[in-house]
Design a protein around this motif. Structure first.
Motif, PDB file in Angstrom:
ATOM      1  N   ALA A 119       0.829  -1.206   0.000  1.00  0.00           N
ATOM      2  CA  ALA A 119       0.000   0.000   0.000  1.00  0.00           C
ATOM      3  C   ALA A 119       0.864   1.258   0.000  1.00  0.00           C
ATOM      4  O   ALA A 119       0.585   2.225  -0.715  1.00  0.00           O
ATOM      5  N   LEU A 120       1.934   1.256   0.781  1.00  0.00           N
ATOM      6  CA  LEU A 120       2.816   2.419   0.847  1.00  0.00           C
ATOM      7  C   LEU A 120       3.536   2.635  -0.476  1.00  0.00           C
ATOM      8  O   LEU A 120       3.642   3.758  -0.972  1.00  0.00           O
ATOM      9  N   SER A 121       4.031   1.560  -1.078  1.00  0.00           N
ATOM     10  CA  SER A 121       4.722   1.671  -2.367  1.00  0.00           C
ATOM     11  C   SER A 121       3.784   2.238  -3.430  1.00  0.00           C
ATOM     12  O   SER A 121       4.170   3.093  -4.229  1.00  0.00           O
ATOM     13  N   ALA A 122       2.539   1.772  -3.430  1.00  0.00           N
ATOM     14  CA  ALA A 122       1.561   2.270  -4.406  1.00  0.00           C
ATOM     15  C   ALA A 122       1.262   3.748  -4.170  1.00  0.00           C
ATOM     16  O   ALA A 122       1.123   4.531  -5.121  1.00  0.00           O
ATOM     17  N   ALA A 123       1.180   4.145  -2.890  1.00  0.00           N
ATOM     18  CA  ALA A 123       0.908   5.548  -2.575  1.00  0.00           C
ATOM     19  C   ALA A 123       2.053   6.444  -3.046  1.00  0.00           C
ATOM     20  O   ALA A 123       1.830   7.520  -3.606  1.00  0.00           O
ATOM     21  N   MET A 124       3.289   6.020  -2.838  1.00  0.00           N
ATOM     22  CA  MET A 124       4.434   6.809  -3.290  1.00  0.00           C
ATOM     23  C   MET A 124       4.470   6.894  -4.818  1.00  0.00           C
ATOM     24  O   MET A 124       4.825   7.938  -5.383  1.00  0.00           O
ATOM     25  N   GLU A 125       4.082   5.807  -5.472  1.00  0.00           N
ATOM     26  CA  GLU A 125       4.071   5.806  -6.936  1.00  0.00           C
ATOM     27  C   GLU A 125       3.039   6.798  -7.465  1.00  0.00           C
ATOM     28  O   GLU A 125       3.265   7.468  -8.478  1.00  0.00           O
ATOM     29  N   ARG A 126       1.905   6.911  -6.786  1.00  0.00           N
ATOM     30  CA  ARG A 126       0.893   7.879  -7.211  1.00  0.00           C
ATOM     31  C   ARG A 126       1.355   9.311  -6.950  1.00  0.00           C
ATOM     32  O   ARG A 126       1.120  10.210  -7.764  1.00  0.00           O
ATOM     33  N   LEU A 127       1.995   9.546  -5.808  1.00  0.00           N
ATOM     34  CA  LEU A 127       2.443  10.892  -5.476  1.00  0.00           C
ATOM     35  C   LEU A 127       3.579  11.373  -6.372  1.00  0.00           C
ATOM     36  O   LEU A 127       3.606  12.533  -6.798  1.00  0.00           O
ATOM     37  N   TRP A 128       4.510  10.469  -6.642  1.00  0.00           N
ATOM     38  CA  TRP A 128       5.697  10.844  -7.425  1.00  0.00           C
ATOM     39  C   TRP A 128       6.158   9.602  -8.199  1.00  0.00           C
ATOM     40  O   TRP A 128       6.974   8.835  -7.698  1.00  0.00           O
TER      41      TRP A 128
END
Length: 402
Positions: free
Chosen positions: A160-169
């Protein structure tokens, strides 16, 4: 060690960590017999320190016996310490410069506020467990997951964290901007390090060579109802389940009926079903030692979706039909849901959604349908003509699976 609240997860974890007289079988770990075991409690209000007769010292290992240490991980303490270090480095990296709006926003978040971001708190807790496991100080780690709410959500957090970072940047944008703007290189490297940690943690906790999962159920109607959901979610997440411990509890309830039902449900000889007799009131070290708990060792065999198979069932090129399949329990087949997000297949079972990373050959495909038969979930996929490489003459050719 995990299970429904009130099932005796903490007691079983502590008793197993203290055991020193397991039979001499290679398939059984005698937790504690090498005098090198760390018991980790993730519940800040855990009663384990009192039961084991040691002081509560969050964040620091405390010796329980000559062979067993206890580490109580305070969730907020881990988050605040780690995030404070990261945001300090982030603020130093940007040095007041305007780089990206999201960078300034992240740097301004106080450690106490970070618990609201998706996956951060759980990610940092898992990283603390991994660091203890790889420190070389202990050979065995027993982790009590009873104090974290949904343990499977905890294990899913790095994804979930990796996906969130991918969406942000997005990574491609991040690397390109870091190459063009040297001031961004340090920040990009920090984000890249977190992303690598996410992948490392995801791989570690699904590694059947290093990890053995143990589900604790109480011998009651509630325990009987819970087992199907827990086993199904373990299969979906590839959590390497190795044993189900049916506990008689403090009052000595009969374990036979629940244990028999679990055996019938599993259909997997690799998962050991053990009945744990009552130990009475387990409020001190001497009583915990007498509880006969044995943990099956990691089997090395992938579990559930970790053992998925891919095969072409018909056709060639863009007319191909592929099948992705794995053993999967469905307590409520009507609640099965499938979706797609980028390179992930989103599967919902028993109310729990898990992203399943598609093998590379299937990432240019669209989901065409699914079947469940004989305890296996099969998902059919067909090539997307707009993405599938084409040979000269217009006939589709299968892309490399590497």
């Amino acid at each position: 060690m995990l299970g429904p609240g009130g099932s005796g997860v903490s007691v079983t974890a502590a008793a197993g960590a203290l055991r020193t007289n397991a039979p001499a079988r290679s398939t059984v770990l005698s937790i504690g017999d090498e005098h090198d075991t760390l018991l980790i409690a993730l519940d800040p209000r855990s009663q384990l320190p009192a039961a084991l007769g040691v002081y509560r010292v969050p964040g620091e290992p405390v010796a329980v016996t000559a062979g067993v240490d206890l580490l109580q991980v305070g969730q907020l303490d881990v988050v605040e310490d780690a995030w404070g270090e990261f945001t300090a480095a982030l603020a130093a990296a940007i040095g007041g410069r305007h780089l990206l709006p999201v960078v300034g926003t992240i740097a301004s978040i106080a450690p106490g506020e970070i618990t609201g971001l998706p996956g951060i708190q759980e990610f940092l807790m898992l990283r603390r467990i991994r660091d203890a496991a790889t420190s070389g100080r202990w050979r065995r780690i027993v982790v009590d997951l009873s104090g974290v709410g949904d343990p499977y959500a905890l294990l899913r957090a790095p994804v979930a964290l990796s996906a969130a970072m991918e969406r942000l940047w997005p990574r491609a944008t991040r690397l390109a901007q870091a190459a063009e703007k040297p001031a961004l290189a340090q920040l990009s490297a920090a984000i890249e390090g977190i992303d690598r940690d996410c992948q490392d943690l995801t791989d570690l906790f699904a590694d059947p060579h290093a990890v053995a999962g143990h589900l604790v159920l109480d011998a009651s109607e509630r325990g009987r109802r819970a087992v199907a959901d827990h086993v199904a979610i373990a299969e979906l997440t590839a959590f390497p389940l190795r044993s189900v411990q049916v506990s008689a509890g403090e009052f000595g309830a009969s374990t036979a009926a629940v244990a028999d039902e679990v055996r019938g449900l599993l259909g997997d000889d690799d998962v050991v079903v053990a009945e744990v007799p009552s130990g009475g009131t387990l409020d001190r070290l001497s009583r915990l030692r007498r509880v006969p708990v044995q943990f099956a060792a990691p089997s090395g065999r992938p579990y559930g979706s970790g053992a998925m198979t891919v095969r072409r069932v018909s056709g060639e090129g863009v007319d191909s039909v592929f099948e992705l399949a794995w053993r999967q329990g469905l307590p409520e087949p009507d609640r099965l849901q499938l979706g797609r997000s980028g390179d992930d297949l989103l599967v919902t079972v028993a109310g729990f959604r898990q992203p399943i990373r598609l093998p590379s050959v299937l990432r240019r495909c669209r989901v065409d349908g699914a079947d469940w038969s004989g305890g296996r979930l099969s998902v059919r996929l067909r090539p997307d003509p707009t993405l599938w490489p084409a040979r000269q003459g217009g006939t589709g050719a299968a892309p490399s699976s590497r």
